[in-house]
Design a protein around this motif. Structure first.
Motif, PDB file in Angstrom:
ATOM      1  N   TYR A 142      26.198  19.352 -16.287  1.00  0.00           N
ATOM      2  CA  TYR A 142      25.961  17.704 -16.621  1.00  0.00           C
ATOM      3  C   TYR A 142      24.796  17.349 -15.915  1.00  0.00           C
ATOM      4  N   LEU A 143      24.052  16.260 -16.331  1.00  0.00           N
ATOM      5  CA  LEU A 143      23.171  15.488 -15.799  1.00  0.00           C
ATOM      6  C   LEU A 143      23.484  13.945 -15.827  1.00  0.00           C
ATOM      7  N   GLN A 144      23.922  13.325 -14.611  1.00  0.00           N
ATOM      8  CA  GLN A 144      24.255  12.058 -14.359  1.00  0.00           C
ATOM      9  C   GLN A 144      22.935  11.195 -13.994  1.00  0.00           C
ATOM     10  N   THR A 175      22.009  13.236 -10.892  1.00  0.00           N
ATOM     11  CA  THR A 175      22.771  14.176 -10.198  1.00  0.00           C
ATOM     12  C   THR A 175      23.282  15.231 -11.234  1.00  0.00           C
ATOM     13  N   ILE A 176      22.874  16.498 -10.554  1.00  0.00           N
ATOM     14  CA  ILE A 176      23.168  17.527 -11.629  1.00  0.00           C
ATOM     15  C   ILE A 176      24.823  18.283 -11.035  1.00  0.00           C
ATOM     16  N   SER A 177      25.497  18.515 -11.911  1.00  0.00           N
ATOM     17  CA  SER A 177      26.980  19.286 -11.658  1.00  0.00           C
ATOM     18  C   SER A 177      27.318  20.181 -12.659  1.00  0.00           C
ATOM     19  N   ARG A 178      28.488  21.035 -12.425  1.00  0.00           N
ATOM     20  CA  ARG A 178      28.779  21.839 -13.603  1.00  0.00           C
ATOM     21  C   ARG A 178      30.097  22.143 -13.081  1.00  0.00           C
ATOM     22  N   THR A 237      23.022  26.102  -8.780  1.00  0.00           N
ATOM     23  CA  THR A 237      23.309  27.603  -8.847  1.00  0.00           C
ATOM     24  C   THR A 237      24.951  27.621  -8.860  1.00  0.00           C
ATOM     25  N   SER A 238      25.440  28.819  -9.007  1.00  0.00           N
ATOM     26  CA  SER A 238      26.775  29.086  -9.108  1.00  0.00           C
ATOM     27  C   SER A 238      27.432  28.820  -8.026  1.00  0.00           C
ATOM     28  N   ALA A 239      26.704  28.824  -6.738  1.00  0.00           N
ATOM     29  CA  ALA A 239      27.485  28.270  -5.597  1.00  0.00           C
ATOM     30  C   ALA A 239      27.208  26.871  -5.417  1.00  0.00           C
ATOM     31  N   ASP A 240      26.807  25.966  -6.393  1.00  0.00           N
ATOM     32  CA  ASP A 240      26.918  24.493  -6.329  1.00  0.00           C
ATOM     33  C   ASP A 240      25.768  24.004  -5.376  1.00  0.00           C
ATOM     34  N   SER A 241      24.731  24.907  -4.981  1.00  0.00           N
ATOM     35  CA  SER A 241      23.466  24.303  -4.516  1.00  0.00           C
ATOM     36  C   SER A 241      22.553  23.539  -5.494  1.00  0.00           C
ATOM     37  N   THR A 242      21.827  22.577  -5.035  1.00  0.00           N
ATOM     38  CA  THR A 242      21.283  21.775  -6.187  1.00  0.00           C
ATOM     39  C   THR A 242      19.792  21.396  -5.675  1.00  0.00           C
ATOM     40  N   ASN A 243      18.889  21.206  -6.635  1.00  0.00           N
ATOM     41  CA  ASN A 243      17.509  20.955  -6.340  1.00  0.00           C
ATOM     42  C   ASN A 243      17.099  20.085  -7.401  1.00  0.00           C
ATOM     43  N   TYR A 244      16.306  19.089  -7.024  1.00  0.00           N
ATOM     44  CA  TYR A 244      15.622  17.929  -8.071  1.00  0.00           C
ATOM     45  C   TYR A 244      14.223  17.894  -7.905  1.00  0.00           C
ATOM     46  N   ALA A 245      13.820  17.533  -8.817  1.00  0.00           N
ATOM     47  CA  ALA A 245      12.201  16.982  -8.896  1.00  0.00           C
ATOM     48  C   ALA A 245      12.149  15.778  -8.294  1.00  0.00           C
ATOM     49  N   ASP A 246      11.111  15.553  -7.507  1.00  0.00           N
ATOM     50  CA  ASP A 246      10.959  14.539  -6.631  1.00  0.00           C
ATOM     51  C   ASP A 246      11.166  13.223  -7.477  1.00  0.00           C
ATOM     52  N   SER A 247      10.605  13.291  -8.810  1.00  0.00           N
ATOM     53  CA  SER A 247      10.570  12.036  -9.513  1.00  0.00           C
ATOM     54  C   SER A 247      11.814  11.394 -10.050  1.00  0.00           C
TER      55      SER A 247
END
Length: 119
Positions: free
Chosen positions: A79-81, A68-71, A52-62
Motif C-alpha cells: 500500500y501507499l498512503q 507511508t508505504i506498508s505491506r 523490505t520483507s522485514a518492513d524496513s522502509t525508505n522514501y524519496a525526499d519529496s
C-alpha cells in the motif's frame, strides 16, 4: 506467471489523500522488496517508496513525511498512503516487487494507476 495490479488512483484536490494498493498474484513463493515508482509526463520514472520483507522502509525526499508505504504479506499486497497531496505528485504510479516465484526469482511491475492532484 506473476502479476501485480494497482488500484486506488484518482483525482483529488491539493491537500487531499489517496491510498494506493498493489496486489500480487500467481505462482509466488515469497515476495522480498516491494516498491512504488511514479512517472509524470516528460519525466523519468522515479522511486517513491520501498519496503523490505522485514518492513524496513525508505522514501524519496519529496514525499517523506507525507507518504507511508506498508505491506500485508498474507494478502501479498503493498500500500501507499498519500497525504497532503501536491500538484507535483501528479503521475502514473507503478508498483514493483522482487519475487521468488515457482519459476525462479524476478522483478515484476504493475500496469500503473493515475494520480492527479488539482490546485
Amino acid at each position: 506467471q506473476v502479476q501485480l495490479v494497482e488500484s486506488g488512483g484518482g483525482l483529488v484536490q491539493a491537500g487531499g489523500s489517496l491510498r494506493l494498493s498493489c496486489a500480487a498474484s500467481g505462482g509466488i513463493v515469497r515476495i522480498y522488496n516491494m516498491d512504488w515508482y511514479r512517472q509524470a509526463p516528460g519525466k523519468q520514472r522515479e522511486s517513491v517508496a520501498s519496503i523490505t520483507s522485514a518492513d524496513s522502509t525508505n522514501y524519496a525526499d519529496s514525499v517523506k513525511g507525507r507518504f507511508t508505504i506498508s505491506r500485508d504479506n498474507a494478502k501479498k499486497t503493498v500500500y501507499l498512503q498519500m497525504n497532503s497531496l501536491k500538484p507535483e505528485d501528479t503521475a502514473v504510479y507503478y508498483c514493483n516487487a522482487d519475487v521468488w516465484g515457482v519459476t525462479g526469482r524476478g522483478d515484476y511491475w504493475g500496469q500503473g494507476t493515475q494520480v492527479t492532484v488539482s490546485s
